[in-house]
Design a protein around this motif. Sequence first.
Motif, mmCIF file in Angstrom:
data_model
loop_
_atom_site.group_PDB
_atom_site.id
_atom_site.type_symbol
_atom_site.label_atom_id
_atom_site.label_comp_id
_atom_site.label_asym_id
_atom_site.label_seq_id
_atom_site.Cartn_x
_atom_site.Cartn_y
_atom_site.Cartn_z
ATOM 1 N N THR A 339 3.937 16.931 7.709
ATOM 2 C CA THR A 339 4.910 16.204 6.876
ATOM 3 C C THR A 339 4.528 14.736 6.775
ATOM 4 O O THR A 339 4.619 14.127 5.702
ATOM 5 C CB THR A 339 6.321 16.332 7.480
ATOM 6 N N LEU A 340 4.072 14.175 7.896
ATOM 7 C CA LEU A 340 3.664 12.781 7.913
ATOM 8 C C LEU A 340 2.483 12.544 6.972
ATOM 9 O O LEU A 340 2.478 11.598 6.169
ATOM 10 C CB LEU A 340 3.320 12.356 9.343
ATOM 11 N N GLU A 341 1.474 13.387 7.081
ATOM 12 C CA GLU A 341 0.284 13.234 6.236
ATOM 13 C C GLU A 341 0.630 13.394 4.752
ATOM 14 O O GLU A 341 0.064 12.703 3.897
ATOM 15 C CB GLU A 341 -0.776 14.247 6.651
ATOM 16 N N THR A 342 1.566 14.295 4.454
ATOM 17 C CA THR A 342 1.993 14.478 3.061
ATOM 18 C C THR A 342 2.634 13.206 2.525
ATOM 19 O O THR A 342 2.375 12.790 1.384
ATOM 20 C CB THR A 342 2.987 15.656 2.962
ATOM 21 N N LYS A 343 3.459 12.573 3.330
ATOM 22 C CA LYS A 343 4.092 11.317 2.912
ATOM 23 C C LYS A 343 3.047 10.236 2.655
ATOM 24 O O LYS A 343 3.110 9.513 1.647
ATOM 25 C CB LYS A 343 5.082 10.845 3.992
ATOM 26 N N ILE A 344 2.077 10.113 3.567
ATOM 27 C CA ILE A 344 1.042 9.088 3.428
ATOM 28 C C ILE A 344 0.201 9.348 2.177
ATOM 29 O O ILE A 344 -0.091 8.422 1.397
ATOM 30 C CB ILE A 344 0.130 9.061 4.675
ATOM 31 N N GLN A 345 -0.174 10.581 1.960
ATOM 32 C CA GLN A 345 -0.984 10.916 0.783
ATOM 33 C C GLN A 345 -0.219 10.678 -0.511
ATOM 34 O O GLN A 345 -0.794 10.231 -1.513
ATOM 35 C CB GLN A 345 -1.444 12.371 0.879
ATOM 36 N N THR A 346 1.078 10.959 -0.496
ATOM 37 C CA THR A 346 1.910 10.680 -1.677
ATOM 38 C C THR A 346 1.914 9.190 -1.989
ATOM 39 O O THR A 346 1.772 8.779 -3.148
ATOM 40 C CB THR A 346 3.352 11.172 -1.441
ATOM 41 N N PHE A 347 2.059 8.388 -0.943
ATOM 42 C CA PHE A 347 2.041 6.926 -1.130
ATOM 43 C C PHE A 347 0.701 6.474 -1.703
ATOM 44 O O PHE A 347 0.654 5.702 -2.678
ATOM 45 C CB PHE A 347 2.317 6.235 0.220
ATOM 46 N N MET A 348 -0.397 6.950 -1.146
ATOM 47 C CA MET A 348 -1.718 6.513 -1.593
ATOM 48 C C MET A 348 -2.014 6.983 -3.011
ATOM 49 O O MET A 348 -2.636 6.264 -3.803
ATOM 50 C CB MET A 348 -2.788 7.019 -0.625
ATOM 51 N N GLN A 349 -1.543 8.175 -3.363
ATOM 52 C CA GLN A 349 -1.746 8.697 -4.710
ATOM 53 C C GLN A 349 -0.980 7.848 -5.736
ATOM 54 O O GLN A 349 -1.508 7.510 -6.800
ATOM 55 C CB GLN A 349 -1.279 10.154 -4.779
ATOM 56 N N CYS A 350 0.256 7.503 -5.417
ATOM 57 C CA CYS A 350 1.053 6.667 -6.315
ATOM 58 C C CYS A 350 0.409 5.294 -6.501
ATOM 59 O O CYS A 350 0.371 4.755 -7.617
ATOM 60 C CB CYS A 350 2.473 6.505 -5.773
#
Length: 409
Positions: A339-350
């Motif tokens: 879940t943590l990695e998904t949040k970080i990747q979402t931030f970086m993608q945005c």
Amino acid sequence: MEAITMNALTIFQIALEFWGIVLCCFSCTALLLSHMQSRTSQKLKLVMQISCILLLINDIIAYIFRGTPGLAAFYLVRISNFFVFSINFIYMALFTRFLWRSLAIPANRVPKRMYLVYGLSIIGILLLILSQFTGILYYIDAQNLYHRGPFYIISQLLAILGIILNFTLLMQYRRQLDRPLFYAMLSYFILPSFATVALIFIYGIALQNIALVVSTQIMFSVDFIDMSLRLQRTQDAFLQAHFKAEHDPLTGLFNKAAGLQKMKTYIESMQSDHTASLLFVDIDDFKKINDSLGHSAGDYWIMEIANLLYALCTSDDIVCRFGGDEYTVLLTNVTDRKTLETKIQTFMQCLQEKAHAKSQEVHCSIGICSIYGSGHSLETCVELADAALYDAKRKGKNGFCLRSLQSNS
């Protein structure tokens, strides 16, 4: 001797005064329930309201029993008329006090005119007492009817002089009052004047006391609204100052001091089954962005990344601007690494999408300290997150690295 029958105008006046009493009682209740004013101010207003109630009660008694035969009626008419005149003088002094308290001027600057008004009120009451034995101002005849005495004009001149002095005080210090309250206080002079003029055209009805009561309610209502607005402005100013003290002016996030304090409180209160993640976020090569695109572009990306991080968080999470191009985030509701990695990747993608839209290269490195259980300090978590950030930078930037902190219990 037969009692004088009350005509329609007298009944109408008594009805008006009865509802005036009801209004004053309602206002007294509101004053007692109000907590927005000082005890001294509350007592003064209560005394003024009670004076209005007693004024109307005694005026009603005077009207009901005038011309009524009997010893009881004689004393009721005599006493009620005495109180009506006395309360008018007392109220004149009370208004002076209310006016001065509304101005909020130090006691050592009280003008002599105030003491003159107090003196006129005392002289008027003393003359009224003397008139009970001599009839110099007014007297009650054998038929229990009121008549003016030979020196009645003196009582009127005392009242007029007191009103003039109060009016000059109000006009002199009007700039120190809010405009609505100033106009409300003018009603103390205007409404009784209108009532006196009305007496010329409508013989048999005297509305001066009603006018005095109405002006009192107007003054106190406006004063209450004015106090409410001032209190609201004070609260807004306090909240604004408190917000500025805790928040970064550019991004609107918590500043370093406030953010770290909130994070420290949360981490030190964690239980053995709790988990959290502390993130250190740094904009890669931020100096190059400032040098090549200008400081306005640098500020733009500082705000944009702040917004993206804020969007990443829930209401229980904490995000702050650590300083310059660095941010700190405490995620409190992340229970597993995926879940943590998904949040970080979402931030970086945005962030990548926003950078591509502006044809610029902007990205971040993130160091993560995953916190498990209780017994940890903020300092230790910050050191691990900072070390993880260094790992991410060393691996080529635009990525994240994670370190874990297990429970001490």
